[in-house]
Design a protein around this motif. Structure first.
Motif, PDB file in Angstrom:
ATOM      1  N   TYR A  20     -43.760  87.234  40.400  1.00  0.00           N
ATOM      2  CA  TYR A  20     -43.092  86.583  39.277  1.00  0.00           C
ATOM      3  C   TYR A  20     -41.729  87.239  39.018  1.00  0.00           C
ATOM      4  CZ  TYR A  20     -42.092  85.056  34.493  1.00  0.00           C
ATOM      5  OH  TYR A  20     -41.478  84.542  33.370  1.00  0.00           O
ATOM      6  N   LEU A  21     -41.729  88.572  38.933  1.00  0.00           N
ATOM      7  CA  LEU A  21     -40.479  89.280  38.662  1.00  0.00           C
ATOM      8  C   LEU A  21     -39.498  89.148  39.819  1.00  0.00           C
ATOM      9  CD1 LEU A  21     -41.883  92.476  36.915  1.00  0.00           C
ATOM     10  CD2 LEU A  21     -40.696  90.552  35.841  1.00  0.00           C
ATOM     11  N   HIS A  22     -40.020  89.036  41.033  1.00  0.00           N
ATOM     12  CA  HIS A  22     -39.145  88.859  42.196  1.00  0.00           C
ATOM     13  C   HIS A  22     -38.411  87.521  42.117  1.00  0.00           C
ATOM     14  CE1 HIS A  22     -37.694  89.583  46.259  1.00  0.00           C
ATOM     15  NE2 HIS A  22     -38.071  88.349  46.592  1.00  0.00           N
ATOM     16  N   SER A  23     -39.061  86.536  41.484  1.00  0.00           N
ATOM     17  CA  SER A  23     -38.477  85.193  41.392  1.00  0.00           C
ATOM     18  C   SER A  23     -37.812  84.922  40.049  1.00  0.00           C
ATOM     19  CB  SER A  23     -39.565  84.135  41.630  1.00  0.00           C
ATOM     20  OG  SER A  23     -40.225  84.331  42.856  1.00  0.00           O
ATOM     21  N   ALA A  24     -37.862  85.869  39.131  1.00  0.00           N
ATOM     22  CA  ALA A  24     -37.373  85.638  37.771  1.00  0.00           C
ATOM     23  C   ALA A  24     -35.862  85.470  37.730  1.00  0.00           C
ATOM     24  CB  ALA A  24     -37.799  86.798  36.866  1.00  0.00           C
ATOM     25  N   SER A  25     -35.396  84.827  36.666  1.00  0.00           N
ATOM     26  CA  SER A  25     -33.962  84.598  36.494  1.00  0.00           C
ATOM     27  C   SER A  25     -33.235  85.915  36.270  1.00  0.00           C
ATOM     28  CB  SER A  25     -33.716  83.669  35.292  1.00  0.00           C
ATOM     29  OG  SER A  25     -34.046  84.327  34.077  1.00  0.00           O
ATOM     30  N   SER A  26     -31.962  85.921  36.610  1.00  0.00           N
ATOM     31  CA  SER A  26     -31.151  87.128  36.397  1.00  0.00           C
ATOM     32  C   SER A  26     -31.047  87.461  34.916  1.00  0.00           C
ATOM     33  CB  SER A  26     -29.753  86.933  36.991  1.00  0.00           C
ATOM     34  OG  SER A  26     -29.102  85.817  36.398  1.00  0.00           O
ATOM     35  N   THR A  27     -31.153  86.432  34.058  1.00  0.00           N
ATOM     36  CA  THR A  27     -31.109  86.655  32.605  1.00  0.00           C
ATOM     37  C   THR A  27     -32.293  87.493  32.154  1.00  0.00           C
ATOM     38  OG1 THR A  27     -30.025  84.510  32.303  1.00  0.00           O
ATOM     39  CG2 THR A  27     -31.000  85.529  30.357  1.00  0.00           C
ATOM     40  N   LEU A  28     -33.489  87.135  32.629  1.00  0.00           N
ATOM     41  CA  LEU A  28     -34.681  87.900  32.259  1.00  0.00           C
ATOM     42  C   LEU A  28     -34.642  89.294  32.862  1.00  0.00           C
ATOM     43  CD1 LEU A  28     -37.463  88.208  30.998  1.00  0.00           C
ATOM     44  CD2 LEU A  28     -38.445  87.112  33.026  1.00  0.00           C
ATOM     45  N   SER A  84     -49.224  84.229  30.400  1.00  0.00           N
ATOM     46  CA  SER A  84     -49.253  84.699  31.790  1.00  0.00           C
ATOM     47  C   SER A  84     -50.397  84.051  32.573  1.00  0.00           C
ATOM     48  CB  SER A  84     -49.380  86.220  31.837  1.00  0.00           C
ATOM     49  OG  SER A  84     -50.629  86.648  31.317  1.00  0.00           O
ATOM     50  N   ASP A  85     -51.390  83.506  31.856  1.00  0.00           N
ATOM     51  CA  ASP A  85     -52.468  82.809  32.547  1.00  0.00           C
ATOM     52  C   ASP A  85     -51.933  81.602  33.323  1.00  0.00           C
ATOM     53  OD1 ASP A  85     -52.044  82.163  29.722  1.00  0.00           O
ATOM     54  OD2 ASP A  85     -53.430  80.502  30.053  1.00  0.00           O
ATOM     55  N   LYS A  86     -50.884  80.976  32.792  1.00  0.00           N
ATOM     56  CA  LYS A  86     -50.308  79.811  33.464  1.00  0.00           C
ATOM     57  C   LYS A  86     -49.528  80.203  34.707  1.00  0.00           C
ATOM     58  CE  LYS A  86     -50.111  77.008  29.266  1.00  0.00           C
ATOM     59  NZ  LYS A  86     -49.258  76.229  28.329  1.00  0.00           N
ATOM     60  N   THR A  87     -48.886  81.373  34.670  1.00  0.00           N
ATOM     61  CA  THR A  87     -48.177  81.824  35.870  1.00  0.00           C
ATOM     62  C   THR A  87     -49.176  82.237  36.952  1.00  0.00           C
ATOM     63  OG1 THR A  87     -47.960  84.121  35.067  1.00  0.00           O
ATOM     64  CG2 THR A  87     -46.198  82.580  34.502  1.00  0.00           C
ATOM     65  N   GLU A  88     -50.307  82.797  36.529  1.00  0.00           N
ATOM     66  CA  GLU A  88     -51.350  83.149  37.497  1.00  0.00           C
ATOM     67  C   GLU A  88     -51.927  81.898  38.150  1.00  0.00           C
ATOM     68  OE1 GLU A  88     -54.206  85.476  35.418  1.00  0.00           O
ATOM     69  OE2 GLU A  88     -52.808  87.118  34.983  1.00  0.00           O
ATOM     70  N   GLU A  89     -52.126  80.848  37.335  1.00  0.00           N
ATOM     71  CA  GLU A  89     -52.627  79.587  37.880  1.00  0.00           C
ATOM     72  C   GLU A  89     -51.653  78.990  38.891  1.00  0.00           C
ATOM     73  OE1 GLU A  89     -53.311  77.095  34.521  1.00  0.00           O
ATOM     74  OE2 GLU A  89     -54.972  78.308  33.744  1.00  0.00           O
ATOM     75  N   ALA A  90     -50.359  79.264  38.702  1.00  0.00           N
ATOM     76  CA  ALA A  90     -49.334  78.759  39.617  1.00  0.00           C
ATOM     77  C   ALA A  90     -49.200  79.630  40.866  1.00  0.00           C
ATOM     78  CB  ALA A  90     -47.991  78.662  38.898  1.00  0.00           C
ATOM     79  N   GLY A  91     -50.008  80.702  40.944  1.00  0.00           N
ATOM     80  CA  GLY A  91     -50.024  81.538  42.137  1.00  0.00           C
ATOM     81  C   GLY A  91     -49.123  82.753  42.098  1.00  0.00           C
ATOM     82  N   TYR A  92     -48.596  83.084  40.903  1.00  0.00           N
ATOM     83  CA  TYR A  92     -47.703  84.236  40.791  1.00  0.00           C
ATOM     84  C   TYR A  92     -48.465  85.478  40.329  1.00  0.00           C
ATOM     85  CZ  TYR A  92     -43.581  81.205  41.096  1.00  0.00           C
ATOM     86  OH  TYR A  92     -42.618  80.324  41.510  1.00  0.00           O
ATOM     87  N   SER A  93     -48.307  86.566  41.043  1.00  0.00           N
ATOM     88  CA  SER A  93     -48.711  87.868  40.531  1.00  0.00           C
ATOM     89  C   SER A  93     -47.547  88.391  39.685  1.00  0.00           C
ATOM     90  CB  SER A  93     -48.998  88.828  41.684  1.00  0.00           C
ATOM     91  OG  SER A  93     -47.798  89.098  42.409  1.00  0.00           O
ATOM     92  N   GLU A  94     -47.770  89.486  38.982  1.00  0.00           N
ATOM     93  CA  GLU A  94     -46.667  90.052  38.194  1.00  0.00           C
ATOM     94  C   GLU A  94     -45.494  90.415  39.105  1.00  0.00           C
ATOM     95  OE1 GLU A  94     -47.808  93.194  35.579  1.00  0.00           O
ATOM     96  OE2 GLU A  94     -49.465  92.064  34.685  1.00  0.00           O
TER      97      GLU A  94
END
Length: 220
Positions: A162-170, A149-159
């Motif tokens: 991140y979930l708002h943009s996540a795939s329908s599969t996840l 999750s450190d990498k998603t934070e570096e990319a500017g995503y909060s939790e």
């Protein structure tokens, strides 16, 4: 549970190769029990049980502080670079029976990488393994660990973003396990404060499940 002043939670980590499964187990234990390294092939080839020391400050029961102990079963990945699906399943099933037959299993932790999109059919092998191991109530006893999750934070995503943009599969998977998920920073979660945050969330999942366990006295 060993005594009235101590509680043990039993966990198993399951996931694909290089998801950070063994590293996640180490983070939960606050140790380096499990081998974890970058490799072009699956590192873990057998099951291994790790145990934490007594952890204070997380549980109060009957007005008194209780100590927590964590036991984590690390497992070969599924799919695996050297083992068949059947070999992985039989190895994990035997280890679950060996280590958790008396006290039961509280949670299976499905480990996924937060920094990689989850595509359709990609998690099927591991989810199928969990279903075969835990049976029809597997959703009640499964939580998702989203590592790196450190990498998603570096990319500017909060939790939340991140979930708002996540795939329908996840999102479908998280919905099926009643939104039991935890973001895990593989680098910082070994720090006591970060580890305690994760353990509190796991304890909350277990409490909401009324401290039920699976596999107790299983003969398989």
């Amino acid at each position: 549970m060993a005594d009235s002043n101590e509680m043990t939670i039993n966990l198993v980590v399951l996931g694909k190769t290089q998801t950070g499964k063994s590293a996640a187990g180490n983070s939960l234990l606050g140790s380096s029990d499990f081998e974890s390294r970058l490799s072009p092939s699956s590192v873990t080839t057998s099951c291994s049980l790790g145990r934490s020391g007594r952890i204070l400050g997380l549980i109060r029961r009957n007005g008194c502080e209780s100590a927590l102990r964590v036991r984590v079963l690390d497992t070969p990945s599924c799919p695996h670079s050297a083992l068949s699906k059947e070999q992985v399943r039989d190895t994990v099933r035997a280890a679950l029976a060996q280590h958790f037959r008396e006290e039961g299993l509280h949670l299976a932790l499905l480990v996924l990488r937060a920094d990689l999109p989850l595509c359709p059919d990609e998690s099927n092998d591991t989810v199928q393994l969990i279903q075969e191991l835990l049976g029809p109530t597997w959703k009640d006893f499964t939580a998702v660990l989203l590592t790196h999750s450190d990498k998603t934070e570096e990319a500017g995503y909060s939790e939340e973003t991140y979930l708002h943009s996540a795939s329908s599969t996840l999102l479908s998977l998280l919905n099926s396990v009643q939104h039991k998920y935890i973001f895990l920073d593989n680098h910082n979660s070994i720090i006591k404060e970060e580890r305690n945050v994760v353990l509190r969330k796991l304890l909350n999942f277990i409490q909401k499940n009324n401290y039920q366990v699976l596999l107790k006295h299983s003969k398989e």
